[in-house]
Scaffold this motif. Sequence first.
Motif, PDB file in Angstrom:
ATOM      1  N   ILE A  28       0.712  -1.254   0.014  1.00  0.00           N
ATOM      2  CA  ILE A  28       0.039   0.124   0.038  1.00  0.00           C
ATOM      3  C   ILE A  28       0.912   1.275   0.080  1.00  0.00           C
ATOM      4  N   ASP A  29       0.372   2.038  -0.827  1.00  0.00           N
ATOM      5  CA  ASP A  29       1.118   3.626  -0.992  1.00  0.00           C
ATOM      6  C   ASP A  29       0.563   4.251   0.410  1.00  0.00           C
ATOM      7  N   PRO A  30       1.665   4.759   1.374  1.00  0.00           N
ATOM      8  CA  PRO A  30       1.044   5.300   2.525  1.00  0.00           C
ATOM      9  C   PRO A  30       0.535   6.561   2.305  1.00  0.00           C
TER      10      PRO A  30
ATOM     11  N   HIS B 251      15.245  -5.011   6.290  1.00  0.00           N
ATOM     12  CA  HIS B 251      15.586  -3.669   6.798  1.00  0.00           C
ATOM     13  C   HIS B 251      14.289  -2.660   6.290  1.00  0.00           C
ATOM     14  N   SER B 252      13.235  -2.807   6.826  1.00  0.00           N
ATOM     15  CA  SER B 252      12.169  -2.225   6.352  1.00  0.00           C
ATOM     16  C   SER B 252      12.204  -0.829   6.220  1.00  0.00           C
ATOM     17  N   PRO B 253      11.456  -0.021   5.480  1.00  0.00           N
ATOM     18  CA  PRO B 253      11.309   1.385   5.717  1.00  0.00           C
ATOM     19  C   PRO B 253      11.039   1.913   7.139  1.00  0.00           C
ATOM     20  N   ASP B 254      11.143   3.149   7.347  1.00  0.00           N
ATOM     21  CA  ASP B 254      10.802   3.544   8.624  1.00  0.00           C
ATOM     22  C   ASP B 254       9.311   3.870   8.776  1.00  0.00           C
ATOM     23  N   ARG B 255       8.624   2.765   9.402  1.00  0.00           N
ATOM     24  CA  ARG B 255       7.300   2.847   9.585  1.00  0.00           C
ATOM     25  C   ARG B 255       6.793   4.402  10.265  1.00  0.00           C
ATOM     26  N   ALA B 256       7.561   4.390  11.208  1.00  0.00           N
ATOM     27  CA  ALA B 256       7.246   5.670  12.226  1.00  0.00           C
ATOM     28  C   ALA B 256       7.359   7.017  11.280  1.00  0.00           C
TER      29      ALA B 256
ATOM     30  N   GLU C 228       6.735   7.297   8.015  1.00  0.00           N
ATOM     31  CA  GLU C 228       5.773   7.356   7.051  1.00  0.00           C
ATOM     32  C   GLU C 228       4.552   7.789   7.813  1.00  0.00           C
ATOM     33  N   VAL C 229       4.398   7.082   8.887  1.00  0.00           N
ATOM     34  CA  VAL C 229       3.051   7.511   9.479  1.00  0.00           C
ATOM     35  C   VAL C 229       2.943   8.920  10.061  1.00  0.00           C
ATOM     36  N   ALA C 230       4.086   9.364  10.703  1.00  0.00           N
ATOM     37  CA  ALA C 230       4.278  10.754  11.289  1.00  0.00           C
ATOM     38  C   ALA C 230       4.125  11.773  10.017  1.00  0.00           C
ATOM     39  N   ALA C 231       4.739  11.432   8.979  1.00  0.00           N
ATOM     40  CA  ALA C 231       4.476  12.176   7.549  1.00  0.00           C
ATOM     41  C   ALA C 231       3.236  12.599   7.027  1.00  0.00           C
ATOM     42  N   SER C 232       2.117  11.651   7.620  1.00  0.00           N
ATOM     43  CA  SER C 232       0.607  11.865   7.121  1.00  0.00           C
ATOM     44  C   SER C 232       0.095  12.900   8.077  1.00  0.00           C
ATOM     45  N   GLY C 233       0.782  12.916   9.514  1.00  0.00           N
ATOM     46  CA  GLY C 233       0.055  14.278  10.289  1.00  0.00           C
ATOM     47  C   GLY C 233      -1.165  13.748  10.941  1.00  0.00           C
ATOM     48  N   LEU C 234      -1.648  12.238  10.611  1.00  0.00           N
ATOM     49  CA  LEU C 234      -2.965  11.927  10.962  1.00  0.00           C
ATOM     50  C   LEU C 234      -2.785  11.078  12.217  1.00  0.00           C
ATOM     51  N   PHE C 235      -1.774  10.542  12.815  1.00  0.00           N
ATOM     52  CA  PHE C 235      -1.705   9.769  13.818  1.00  0.00           C
ATOM     53  C   PHE C 235      -0.655  10.261  14.905  1.00  0.00           C
ATOM     54  N   GLY C 236      -0.792   9.740  16.209  1.00  0.00           N
ATOM     55  CA  GLY C 236       0.423  10.064  16.893  1.00  0.00           C
ATOM     56  C   GLY C 236       1.387   9.232  16.956  1.00  0.00           C
ATOM     57  N   PRO C 237       2.094   9.319  17.787  1.00  0.00           N
ATOM     58  CA  PRO C 237       3.605   8.382  17.862  1.00  0.00           C
ATOM     59  C   PRO C 237       3.412   7.147  17.552  1.00  0.00           C
TER      60      PRO C 237
ATOM     61  N   LEU D 286       2.375   0.197  15.625  1.00  0.00           N
ATOM     62  CA  LEU D 286       1.103   0.816  16.077  1.00  0.00           C
ATOM     63  C   LEU D 286       1.023   2.325  16.298  1.00  0.00           C
ATOM     64  N   ALA D 287      -0.104   2.758  15.717  1.00  0.00           N
ATOM     65  CA  ALA D 287      -0.237   4.240  16.110  1.00  0.00           C
ATOM     66  C   ALA D 287      -1.902   4.464  16.011  1.00  0.00           C
TER      67      ALA D 287
END
Length: 252
Positions: free
Chosen positions: A110-112, A166-171, A173-182, A247-248
């Motif tokens: 999925i494209d984050p 060595h998966s992408p930094d999920r933290a 990519e989620v932070a970049a959305s501005g939709l979720f917390g840490p 988790l976020a």
Amino acid sequence: MSGSRFDPVAGQYDAARPDYPAALYDELERVTGPLRGRLVLDGGAGTGIASRQLAGRGACLVALELGEQMLRRARARTPGLACVRADGHAIPLRDGSVELACFAQSWHWIDPAAGLPEVARVLRPGGYWAAWWNIDDGAQLASWLVAYRAVMASACPDYQFFQREHSPDRAAEVAASGLFGPVGGFVTRWTRTLPLRTWLTDQLSKSYVASLPPAGQDDLLARLTQIALGQFPGGQLSVPYLTQLWLARLGG
């Protein structure tokens, strides 16, 4: 609607893919609360491996999967399972309808940038996004698994073990959305014991093996058999796994 690249190997996928350790679900419930009675989306559900485990903890499931044959397998395993044929870029559920959106072994498809806003849309306020993967445990990588990786890399142009390890930094990519917390992380290690035949069937269920021509698959399986029997002459394998959970919470 286009199909899934896994539909042609739905039988192998259903027969041989590993499930996920209890420690993963213990951590999921520790952070998000008990699953019993909660409405949970299983995104990229495949043949329902995580769906069955989540339902076993009392969750009310909606299985989202692009592959028709994959969904048929999931439904056959769990009669009455609510199944939706779609992917995580356009989830056909109402706004604010689920409490937890899970993606077991599937978020990397999925494209984050598109998927995270869609997940946020279907989550209730304070709901959670969760994604997890089983991968070979690099910290316990035995010589036979090193040989296995080398064979896979040489035989399969699409084999991306470095990306998976060595998966992408999920933290990030989620932070970049501005939709979720840490974003929280959790890792658990475990060992899967299984017969050689099941392990080989698991290899056939992988997209980068399924894309090979039949002769290429046969040659690959012969090489993998030689490696496995060199380490496990009795034909019973012990494969070290690492399961990583991210988790976020929506809105922080």
